[in-house]
Motif scaffolding. Structure first.
Motif, PDB file in Angstrom:
ATOM      1  N   VAL A 108       0.829  -1.194   0.000  1.00 41.16           N
ATOM      2  CA  VAL A 108       0.000   0.000   0.000  1.00 41.16           C
ATOM      3  C   VAL A 108       0.870   1.253   0.000  1.00 41.16           C
ATOM      4  CG1 VAL A 108      -1.796   1.258   1.268  1.00 41.16           C
ATOM      5  CG2 VAL A 108      -1.799  -1.240   1.263  1.00 41.16           C
ATOM      6  N   VAL A 109       2.034   1.135   0.631  1.00 40.54           N
ATOM      7  CA  VAL A 109       2.897   2.294   0.867  1.00 40.54           C
ATOM      8  C   VAL A 109       4.254   2.066   0.210  1.00 40.54           C
ATOM      9  CG1 VAL A 109       4.009   3.707   2.622  1.00 40.54           C
ATOM     10  CG2 VAL A 109       1.757   2.708   3.080  1.00 40.54           C
ATOM     11  N   ASP A 110       4.735   3.042  -0.487  1.00 38.34           N
ATOM     12  CA  ASP A 110       6.121   3.044  -0.972  1.00 38.34           C
ATOM     13  C   ASP A 110       6.939   3.839   0.037  1.00 38.34           C
ATOM     14  OD1 ASP A 110       8.560   3.272  -2.179  1.00 38.34           O
ATOM     15  OD2 ASP A 110       7.772   3.840  -4.146  1.00 38.34           O
ATOM     16  N   LYS A 111       7.670   3.125   0.896  1.00 40.22           N
ATOM     17  CA  LYS A 111       8.370   3.797   2.002  1.00 40.22           C
ATOM     18  C   LYS A 111       9.400   4.807   1.520  1.00 40.22           C
ATOM     19  CE  LYS A 111      12.009   0.309   2.617  1.00 40.22           C
ATOM     20  NZ  LYS A 111      12.651  -0.604   3.581  1.00 40.22           N
ATOM     21  N   TRP A 113       8.940   7.005  -0.642  1.00 39.65           N
ATOM     22  CA  TRP A 113       8.286   8.267  -0.971  1.00 39.65           C
ATOM     23  C   TRP A 113       7.411   8.782   0.173  1.00 39.65           C
ATOM     24  CZ3 TRP A 113       9.511  10.932  -5.281  1.00 39.65           C
ATOM     25  CH2 TRP A 113      10.215  10.245  -6.284  1.00 39.65           C
ATOM     26  N   VAL A 114       7.488   8.120   1.319  1.00 39.06           N
ATOM     27  CA  VAL A 114       6.679   8.551   2.456  1.00 39.06           C
ATOM     28  C   VAL A 114       7.357   9.706   3.177  1.00 39.06           C
ATOM     29  CG1 VAL A 114       5.816   7.868   4.727  1.00 39.06           C
ATOM     30  CG2 VAL A 114       5.585   6.313   2.798  1.00 39.06           C
ATOM     31  N   GLU A 115       6.601  10.744   3.416  1.00 44.01           N
ATOM     32  CA  GLU A 115       7.111  11.853   4.219  1.00 44.01           C
ATOM     33  C   GLU A 115       6.783  11.586   5.682  1.00 44.01           C
ATOM     34  OE1 GLU A 115       5.767  15.624   2.948  1.00 44.01           O
ATOM     35  OE2 GLU A 115       6.536  15.419   0.902  1.00 44.01           O
ATOM     36  N   GLY A 116       7.763  11.755   6.540  1.00 43.27           N
ATOM     37  CA  GLY A 116       7.570  11.475   7.947  1.00 43.27           C
ATOM     38  C   GLY A 116       6.511  12.360   8.586  1.00 43.27           C
ATOM     39  N   LYS A 117       5.849  11.826   9.580  1.00 41.02           N
ATOM     40  CA  LYS A 117       4.855  12.598  10.327  1.00 41.02           C
ATOM     41  C   LYS A 117       5.345  12.725  11.762  1.00 41.02           C
ATOM     42  CE  LYS A 117      -0.039  12.728  11.579  1.00 41.02           C
ATOM     43  NZ  LYS A 117      -0.212  14.115  11.129  1.00 41.02           N
ATOM     44  N   GLU A 118       5.521  13.971  12.190  1.00 41.53           N
ATOM     45  CA  GLU A 118       6.091  14.229  13.512  1.00 41.53           C
ATOM     46  C   GLU A 118       5.130  13.827  14.623  1.00 41.53           C
ATOM     47  OE1 GLU A 118       7.107  18.308  13.698  1.00 41.53           O
ATOM     48  OE2 GLU A 118       8.779  18.167  12.287  1.00 41.53           O
ATOM     49  N   ILE A 119       5.730  13.521  15.769  1.00 40.87           N
ATOM     50  CA  ILE A 119       4.939  13.317  16.969  1.00 40.87           C
ATOM     51  C   ILE A 119       5.243  14.471  17.930  1.00 40.87           C
ATOM     52  CG2 ILE A 119       4.931  10.804  16.693  1.00 40.87           C
ATOM     53  CD1 ILE A 119       7.024  10.679  18.946  1.00 40.87           C
ATOM     54  N   HIS A 120       4.292  14.792  18.781  1.00 39.93           N
ATOM     55  CA  HIS A 120       4.461  15.941  19.668  1.00 39.93           C
ATOM     56  C   HIS A 120       4.144  15.543  21.102  1.00 39.93           C
ATOM     57  CE1 HIS A 120       4.901  18.636  16.234  1.00 39.93           C
ATOM     58  NE2 HIS A 120       3.852  18.018  15.682  1.00 39.93           N
ATOM     59  N   GLU A 121       5.081  15.869  21.970  1.00 36.62           N
ATOM     60  CA  GLU A 121       4.876  15.622  23.398  1.00 36.62           C
ATOM     61  C   GLU A 121       3.745  16.500  23.915  1.00 36.62           C
ATOM     62  OE1 GLU A 121       7.498  16.753  27.219  1.00 36.62           O
ATOM     63  OE2 GLU A 121       8.515  15.386  25.792  1.00 36.62           O
ATOM     64  N   PRO A 122       2.892  15.965  24.783  1.00 35.24           N
ATOM     65  CA  PRO A 122       1.777  16.771  25.307  1.00 35.24           C
ATOM     66  C   PRO A 122       2.283  18.038  25.999  1.00 35.24           C
ATOM     67  CG  PRO A 122       1.520  14.469  25.893  1.00 35.24           C
ATOM     68  CD  PRO A 122       2.881  14.592  25.322  1.00 35.24           C
ATOM     69  N   LYS A 123       1.600  19.152  25.714  1.00 33.48           N
ATOM     70  CA  LYS A 123       2.007  20.425  26.332  1.00 33.48           C
ATOM     71  C   LYS A 123       1.749  20.405  27.835  1.00 33.48           C
ATOM     72  CE  LYS A 123       1.287  23.209  22.175  1.00 33.48           C
ATOM     73  NZ  LYS A 123       0.528  24.339  21.563  1.00 33.48           N
ATOM     74  N   ASP A 124       0.590  19.901  28.213  1.00 38.66           N
ATOM     75  CA  ASP A 124       0.253  19.819  29.645  1.00 38.66           C
ATOM     76  C   ASP A 124       0.440  18.369  30.087  1.00 38.66           C
ATOM     77  OD1 ASP A 124      -0.508  22.536  29.722  1.00 38.66           O
ATOM     78  OD2 ASP A 124      -2.467  22.008  28.880  1.00 38.66           O
ATOM     79  N   GLN A 232       7.855   5.784  10.924  1.00 28.65           N
ATOM     80  CA  GLN A 232       6.966   4.763  11.505  1.00 28.65           C
ATOM     81  C   GLN A 232       5.547   5.303  11.595  1.00 28.65           C
ATOM     82  OE1 GLN A 232       8.285   2.851  15.195  1.00 28.65           O
ATOM     83  NE2 GLN A 232      10.351   3.635  14.809  1.00 28.65           N
ATOM     84  N   ASN A 233       5.434   6.497  12.135  1.00 26.39           N
ATOM     85  CA  ASN A 233       4.127   7.116  12.345  1.00 26.39           C
ATOM     86  C   ASN A 233       3.381   7.277  11.024  1.00 26.39           C
ATOM     87  OD1 ASN A 233       2.015   8.429  13.639  1.00 26.39           O
ATOM     88  ND2 ASN A 233       3.032  10.415  13.656  1.00 26.39           N
ATOM     89  N   ALA A 234       4.089   7.741   9.997  1.00 27.42           N
ATOM     90  CA  ALA A 234       3.448   7.975   8.700  1.00 27.42           C
ATOM     91  C   ALA A 234       2.999   6.680   8.040  1.00 27.42           C
ATOM     92  CB  ALA A 234       4.424   8.738   7.788  1.00 27.42           C
ATOM     93  N   ILE A 235       3.882   5.674   8.059  1.00 24.63           N
ATOM     94  CA  ILE A 235       3.538   4.413   7.389  1.00 24.63           C
ATOM     95  C   ILE A 235       2.374   3.721   8.083  1.00 24.63           C
ATOM     96  CG2 ILE A 235       4.363   2.104   6.801  1.00 24.63           C
ATOM     97  CD1 ILE A 235       7.121   3.300   6.331  1.00 24.63           C
ATOM     98  N   MET A 236       2.396   3.701   9.435  1.00 23.70           N
ATOM     99  CA  MET A 236       1.299   3.071  10.158  1.00 23.70           C
ATOM    100  C   MET A 236      -0.032   3.721   9.832  1.00 23.70           C
ATOM    101  SD  MET A 236       2.895   2.358  13.947  1.00 23.70           S
ATOM    102  CE  MET A 236       4.343   1.326  14.206  1.00 23.70           C
TER     103      MET A 236
END
Length: 755
Positions: A108-111, A113-124, A232-236
């Motif tokens: 389904v995914v061509d790794k 050509w996948v652009e990474g998707k950032e993760i963000h630590e909770p602010k609070d 990892q985040n983007a492909i999943m």
């Protein structure tokens, strides 16, 4: 431990109920030799509840000692092969091992050509909220949760979890967390911030933390610590994995808790196989050590070496395993795209070559339908010979080639003798018998959906142009009156035809009652799928031969014998003294024989005539009708069945004979239909039982076991004791000499009373 082949997966193809004691022991010895556990052997053995004894596997396990000639995993591999499993070299849809690859593309995914998707630590940062969300997402309030806060260090200084706790439910933990004023350590126990903490994502039974303590096989863990977090985040997400909750581990990976909703441990393993291999195909290097359902995952709401373990997101991707798997399969289906007719109008593809001229093409399917006394099996043997020799079958020319005859009913010796008898009766010299192969499966037949892949594997390189399966009731699965179940059954013939490029020919019996007034497509028993699925339907219906016709046939046979004797012993007399009219009269030829040949030859002729008359009286007459998909409808073919072969009526003796039960006038046909419909509506259990007796063993007297198996194929379980009651109730008896069910005579049967 990782294995080249997952023997547990292979054992899903092996039913312990069908193994001998020694074969069962061999499985245990092979598992021990290959490094598996007694629990693995015990779990598999439970499938045979009739012979399974708790603790027996573990006791036997300790007695397996090493030898110079050990039983290895190859034994299990061969058992799996014998039951339909194929390695990658044979075909692509075998059971997956942990390190194996699935056969389809599933990409389904061509790794790249996948652009990474950032993760963000909770602010609070709110540890209680993190952990509470996790528990509410994955668990019911009454389900026990396993978690670990205590650790120990190995020789390399790495922190590893202990067994932890499992004595509290999700509801209890949530209540305590809401009352702890942010101090989760007061609820779970203090953890080492250098190590972090862990939690088990599947509910437990409250008695331990092993796989056997998992109460619901609801989730699986997907983790990879060898690739970029953002990727990892983007492909999943692009894979639409049915992720219930995704947690950042505080290290090099994301922990995706994926919904698999397996009914049991076996199904869990299969679904995890599938999940991991789809992930691998799409660029996620899954850590296969996380496959166990009792595995620990990183707990959100704690810190690890200065980094927070937190929930990245919840309810990602598809909503369920079934929805996700269907999506994956649909994306990767092998269905062709629609085509424009204009692209082929001036360059049409070649049609498949004929197998039976004017009737059936190679790679297509044909059904022969008829009652049990029609000699359908002999007709199929005649067809096998006609294809092997390139001869005619019932007047139709056959393409010469290799043919596989799948014998499911006769014992091996009887089948081979029958082929030779038919060859001799046809008068064909066996010049090309190497074109005919016979697969004798009496006593070893399996349902058609399991037989088809075995057949395809064995026939893949044989270049058969025809596969003949006789009879199909031996491999029939499901209720023959159910259209959807019979569609699934007949689809197996499509698989064979498509994979091998060979014609697939099989036979089925007529429904009970007179068939003369019915159309050919309505005579086969069960669902209309039987008649409408094949590309060619050849239907046999018996003709109602009159006494006058039998006498005519006797006269022909007698005249032919006398003429042959005259030609051999007194040809001059035949030429000068026997008129053409005399040659057609048995009485005249007999008179001539007294004058023209010696008593010895005359006596021999009389003996031959006796046999010929007996043979004529043993004949049955049949009309062959058909419905064809690829060719124009053919004129009915009339023939005699004179054991062991069918002979086409070339002289037209049968052309004016009506089928048995055929009404001659429209009003009679209409009345007959009304009567048949009324009779069908009044069918009693006695008639249903009579149907079973007449059909379950193809016209032969069935045993009680045959009847029980017959009812089971219709989805109705009937105990043998009940069948014995019905035998007595509906006018049958059990023959004590051979154990067969026989029709009860009108007179009292004192020799064979019911048992």
């Amino acid at each position: 431990m990782e294995h080249k082949l997952d023997l547990i997966a292979l054992l899903t193809y092996v039913d312990p109920a069908y193994l001998s004691y020694q074969e069962w022991v061999n499985v245990g010895m092979a598992l021990k030799y290959e490094g598996y556990t007694a629990s693995d052997w015990d779990d598999w053995s439970k499938r045979d509840m009739g012979r399974y004894h708790p603790g027996e596997c573990f006791k036997k396990w300790t007695s397996f000692e090493g030898t110079g000639n050990p039983v290895t995993g190859a034994t299990i591999t061969q058992m799996a092969k014998d039951n339909g499993w194929m390695p990658r070299s044979g075909r692509d849809d075998h059971e997956l091992g942990w390190e194996d690859e699935i056969s389809g593309d599933y990409v389904v995914v061509d790794k790249n050509w996948v652009e990474g998707k950032e993760i963000h630590e909770p602010k609070d940062w709110n540890p209680v909220q993190q952990l509470t969300t996790y528990l509410e997402t994955l668990f019911e309030a009454s389900e026990n949760v396993g978690f670990v806060t205590d650790t120990w260090q190995n020789d390399d200084g790495k922190y590893l979890p202990t067994r932890g706790a499992w004595d509290r439910t999700a509801g209890e933990l949530i209540q305590l967390l809401n009352q702890c004023d942010g101090d989760i350590g007061s609820v779970l126990g203090d953890y080492n911030p250098e190590a972090g903490a862990w939690i088990r994502f599947n509910p437990l039974d409250g008695r331990g933390v092993k796989n056997e303590n998992v109460s619901e096989f609801r989730y699986a863990l997907v983790e990879s610590d060898t690739m970029d977090i953002e990727k990892q985040n983007a492909i999943m997400r692009e894979l639409e994995l049915p992720i219930a909750v995704m947690v950042y581990s505080g290290g090099k990976s994301l922990h995706a808790i994926v919904r698999v909703d397996a009914a049991n441990y076996d199904e869990y393993r299969k679904r995890v196989d599938y999940l991991y291999e789809v992930c691998r195909k799409n660029g996620i290097n899954v850590d296969s050590q996380n496959r166990n359902p009792s595995r620990l995952s990183r707990m959100p709401g704690v810190e690890r070496k200065g980094k927070k373990q937190f929930i990245v997101d919840t309810k990602i991707g598809k909503g369920s395993w079934e929805e996700w798997q269907n999506w994956i399969e649909d994306i990767n289906d092998d269905l062709p795209d629609p085509e424009k007719l204009t692209d082929f109008w001036d360059n049409m593809p070649k049609l498949a070559p004929p197998l039976i001229e004017g009737v059936l093409r190679q790679g297509h399917k044909m059904l022969i339908a008829g009652p049990s006394k029609a000699g359908k099996s002999f007709a199929l043997i005649e067809l096998s010979i006609a294809i092997g020799e390139g001869a005619n079958w019932l007047g139709w020319a056959c393409t010469q080639g290799k043919v596989l005859y799948v014998n499911l009913e006769l014992d091996r010796a009887s089948c081979l003798h029958r082929f030779k008898d038919v060859y001799q009766a046809l008068g064909l010299p066996p010049r090309n018998i190497d074109n005919i192969e016979i697969w004798n499966l009496r006593g070893k037949s399996v349902p058609m959906d399991k037989l088809a892949p075995k057949l395809i594997r064995r026939a893949a390189k044989k270049n058969y142009i025809a596969v003949i399966i006789d009879p199909i009731y031996k491999v029939l699965t499901g209720d023959e009156n159910s259209a959807d179940q019979m569609a699934h059954f007949t689809n197996q013939f499509d698989k064979i035809a498509t994979e091998l490029g060979a014609g697939v020919i099989y036979c089925h019996h007529h429904s009970k009652g007179s068939q003369g007034g019915k159309k050919s497509m309505d005579r086969a028993s069960g669902s209309g799928v039987f008649a409408r699925d094949p590309d060619a339907l050849i239907d046999l219906v018996e003709l109602d031969v009159t006494e006058d016709l039998f006498k005519q046939e006797e006269n022909k046979a007698i005249c032919a014998i006398y003429k042959r004797y005259f030609q051999q012993y007194n040809p001059q007399y035949l030429e000068n003294s026997v008129s053409q009219d005399d040659e057609l009269s048995a009485k005249a030829m007999e008179e001539h024989s007294r004058r023209a040949i010696y008593n010895t030859e005359q006596s021999a002729a009389q003996e031959e005539i006796k046999r010929a008359v007996k043979s004529v009286r043993g004949r049955s007459a049949w009309r062959v009708e058909g419905t064809l998909r690829e060719y124009a409808k053919f004129a009915p073919v009339n023939m005699w069945f004179q054991y062991p072969v069918h002979k086409v009526d070339d002289v037209g003796s049968l052309k004016d004979i009506n089928p048995e039960g055929d009404a001659q006038h429209p009003w009679q046909k209409a009345a007959g239909k009304r009567k048949d419909k009324a009779k069908e509506q009044r069918r009693s259990k006695a008639e249903e039982f009579e149907d079973a007796v007449n059909n379950c063993n193809m016209g032969e007297s069935p045993t009680v076991k045959d009847l029980s198996e017959w009812y089971s194929t219709t989805g109705k379980t009937v105990a043998e004791r009940t069948i014995r009651d019905w035998i007595a109730k509906y006018g049958y008896v059990i023959d004590r000499n051979n154990g067969n069910v026989v029709v009860k005579k009108d007179s009292d049967d004192h020799e064979n009373p019911p048992q």
